[in-house]
Design a protein around this motif. Structure first.
Motif, PDB file in Angstrom:
ATOM      1  N   HIS A   1     -33.790  47.320   5.104  1.00 38.37           N
ATOM      2  CA  HIS A   1     -32.383  47.676   4.878  1.00 38.37           C
ATOM      3  C   HIS A   1     -31.577  46.462   4.403  1.00 38.37           C
ATOM      4  CE1 HIS A   1     -32.891  51.644   6.307  1.00 38.37           C
ATOM      5  NE2 HIS A   1     -32.946  51.371   7.601  1.00 38.37           N
ATOM      6  N   MET A   2     -31.819  45.313   5.016  1.00 42.31           N
ATOM      7  CA  MET A   2     -31.092  44.108   4.601  1.00 42.31           C
ATOM      8  C   MET A   2     -31.370  43.785   3.132  1.00 42.31           C
ATOM      9  SD  MET A   2     -29.820  41.528   7.234  1.00 42.31           S
ATOM     10  CE  MET A   2     -31.018  40.213   7.258  1.00 42.31           C
TER      11      MET A   2
ATOM     12  N   PHE B   1     -28.292  42.670  10.783  1.00 44.21           N
ATOM     13  CA  PHE B   1     -28.919  43.675  11.636  1.00 44.21           C
ATOM     14  C   PHE B   1     -28.944  43.204  13.072  1.00 44.21           C
ATOM     15  CE2 PHE B   1     -33.449  42.229  10.624  1.00 44.21           C
ATOM     16  CZ  PHE B   1     -33.984  42.231  11.898  1.00 44.21           C
TER      17      PHE B   1
ATOM     18  N   GLU C   1     -35.943  47.037   9.584  1.00 43.90           N
ATOM     19  CA  GLU C   1     -34.529  46.650   9.455  1.00 43.90           C
ATOM     20  C   GLU C   1     -34.328  45.648   8.317  1.00 43.90           C
ATOM     21  OE1 GLU C   1     -32.128  48.185  10.796  1.00 43.90           O
ATOM     22  OE2 GLU C   1     -33.403  49.387  12.083  1.00 43.90           O
ATOM     23  N   SER C   2     -35.289  44.765   8.121  1.00 46.67           N
ATOM     24  CA  SER C   2     -35.184  43.820   7.008  1.00 46.67           C
ATOM     25  C   SER C   2     -35.260  44.546   5.672  1.00 46.67           C
ATOM     26  CB  SER C   2     -36.292  42.766   7.099  1.00 46.67           C
ATOM     27  OG  SER C   2     -36.087  41.923   8.214  1.00 46.67           O
TER      28      SER C   2
ATOM     29  N   THR D   1     -28.829  48.353  10.900  1.00 46.58           N
ATOM     30  CA  THR D   1     -28.327  47.433   9.879  1.00 46.58           C
ATOM     31  C   THR D   1     -27.000  47.963   9.380  1.00 46.58           C
ATOM     32  OG1 THR D   1     -30.570  46.856   9.181  1.00 46.58           O
ATOM     33  CG2 THR D   1     -28.793  46.407   7.619  1.00 46.58           C
TER      34      THR D   1
END
Length: 551
Positions: A305-306, A274, A302-303, A245
């Motif tokens: 991190h988003m 990402f 990863e989401s 990301t």
């Protein structure tokens, strides 16, 4: 031992509040880890009860601790003070997904259905395995976040002469193979973005800019070839083909002809994104053995991190403060109470004096306790102790019973109390370029100082991931789980186990666990921690915690 007041809080039921794959990645260790920005505003608007009378003998509804709605700036707004953005963490949201193909790697209709299932499925009935990305976050947020993922038509990677490119061709054409700075997927994202506009019109982009700030709230690019490990891409010297990301403005600031960097409410540009392989849908041992099933673990991480969360695994030291067992650590289990608190999904019981309190399973109810220091600022952006009851149920159940793959451990397999030391204090820093290093850094004296110096960054100083490059003492962690057995195995990269949970009959205070604190018998900020915590009773439905004020 001093006699404790007994005030039993009822267990809340159904409480609802309104890459990076667990290993070192050069993108996140150098970019994301420098982006843990944070701050806050005023003190708590609804302070929890303070218990002063030692004569209380019976439970009283008026004296029960209450969940405290903390008044603080959302984490996505905090990130803006460090030149970052984040996907909204509450409400009904939409996210654009751009599938990217290569010469020799294309998407057929079945693979696109699998992408839709892993993103939008209702659960095991659609993924044939576990949750989808959408169903995980709806459950993890206790209904506070509902995301729909719109999968666009696949874009075939080409050069400027319209010639299809292989993965290696893309790497050489856009990446470091031609001697230029790597774009980390941005040119392909821009081309797929332009194709989306050609097919659907520029106005179609606006539905993905929910706050109307001129940038898409977030974007996911799913490329069709394997990651560099699975594909054995020896040409990939920088791990271009991985899951990570980042922010378009940061990566693309020195690259020419990147129109997506422009902020425009009529044609929203790209900020946080990402980049991931479709092959990460097959990370699970179970999925490998069951054709048709898909796995969301990497996409969930990863989401995170988003949404604004940092990595909790170490990238530049051996100290693994959570022992691997967390969604933002080794991609397994649910998010912990700190993560959910800063995302605005849960409110703590703030306890300031002696009391017995019964909390439910955190995964099921969102119950947890915050023990503040004397000068706590009333927000998540400070230093304190958190207490939650872990249970191997709900979103924790799968990973506590079945190992995700050979590189991941099992989650905790029995109920137990987790005690976290959190240091999320804010520093005002001056960054040296985009290196993640700082030429000056100091803790702010008041959260009202956030943003007063436009040429400065404001960020959470401590880090689990990049301790050596964090602008604070490298011994400080953002979130550290106290090991009940006092072996401190996390210091050398040990994996957490049931032995690290607190069970009935255990107790915690800072003197007993002084080896778990950088300042020995004091918090990182130098303050005393004036509480002793007793685990009086515990099972999968609840834990009775005795808290004694000793200072």
């Amino acid at each position: 031992m001093k006699r404790r007041i007994t005030l039993l809080a009822t267990i809340a039921t159904g409480f609802v509040v309104s890459g990076c794959t667990g290993g070192t990645n050069p993108i996140e260790s150098s970019v994301f880890s420098s982006a843990s920005s944070s701050s806050s505003s005023s003190s708590s608007s609804e302070e929890s009860s303070v218990f002063e009378s030692s004569e209380v003998e019976e439970s009283s509804e008026d004296l029960l601790p209450k969940k405290t709605k903390l008044d603080f700036m959302p984490v996505r707004e905090l990130l803006s003070y460090n030149d970052r953005s984040a996907f909204p963490s509450t409400g009904e949201q939409r996210c654009l997904v751009l599938p990217i193909e290569f010469d020799g790697y294309s998407y057929d209709s079945e693979e696109l259905k699998k992408i839709d299932a892993v993103l939008n499925g209702k659960g095991p009935e659609d993924t044939l395995y576990w949750e989808s990305l959408s169903s995980f976050y709806e459950k993890s947020s206790y209904g506070s976040l509902k995301i729909s993922y719109d999968v666009a038509e696949p874009y075939l990677a080409k050069d400027d002469k319209n010639k299809p490119l292989t993965p290696e061709g893309v790497y050489n054409y856009y990446g470091p193979g031609d001697g230029s700075r790597a774009d980390y997927g941005l040119y392909l994202i821009q081309n797929a973005y332009n194709q989306f506009i050609d097919l659907h019109g520029v106005d179609a982009l606006k539905q993905y800019d929910g706050d109307h700030d001129g940038f898409l709230d977030g974007i996911i690019a799913v490329y069709a070839c394997p990651d560099y490990v699975t594909g054995r891409f020896e040409f990939d010297k920088i791990h271009y083909y991985w899951a990570y990301t980042s922010w378009a403005g940061l990566i693309g600031s020195g690259l020419p002809n990147l129109d997506i960097l422009k902020q425009d409410v009529d044609k929203p540009g790209v900020s946080v994104y990402f980049w991931t392989s479709n092959h990460f849908m097959y990370d699970s041992n179970y999925v490998w053995r069951h054709p048709g099933a898909v796995d969301p673990h990497t996409y969930i991480h990863e989401s995170g991190h988003m949404l604004g969360l940092d990595d909790y695994y170490p990238s530049d030291s051996s100290f693994s403060p959570l022992g691997g067992l967390d969604m933002m650590d080794m991609n397994i289990l649910d998010h912990n109470c700190y993560s959910k608190m800063v995302l605005g999904w849960v409110d703590p019981y703030v306890v300031r004096d002696s009391v017995d309190i019964t909390i439910g399973s955190f995964e099921e109810t969102g119950d947890f306790i915050l023990l503040p220091t004397e000068n706590w600022n009333g927000t998540p952006y400070d230093e304190y102790i958190l207490i939650e009851l872990y249970t191997p149920t709900g979103l924790n159940e799968l990973d506590s019973k079945h190992q995700l793959n050979w590189s991941r451990p099992l989650g905790y397999q029995e109920p137990g109390v987790r005690i976290f030391h959190v240091d999320a204090r804010i520093m005002e820093c001056k960054m040296i370029g985009t290196s993640g290093s700082y030429e000056s850094a100091e803790y702010i004296s008041s959260l009202e100082d956030i943003g007063k110096k436009p040429d400065s960054n404001y960020l959470i100083a401590a880090s689990n991931n990049a301790r050596k490059s964090a602008p604070t003492d490298s011994n400080f962690s953002l979130i550290h789980m106290i090991e009940s057995d006092r072996k401190n195995s996390f210091e050398t990269g040990g994996i957490a186990s049931d032995a690290n949970l607190f069970h009935a009959g255990d107790y915690f205070d800072i003197n007993r666990y002084s080896d778990s604190f950088s300042n020995y018998k004091a918090m990182n900020n130098g303050e005393d921690f004036p509480y002793r915590v007793f685990i009086d009773a515990i099972d999968e439905s609840g834990a009775t915690i005795g808290i004694e004020k000793i200072g």
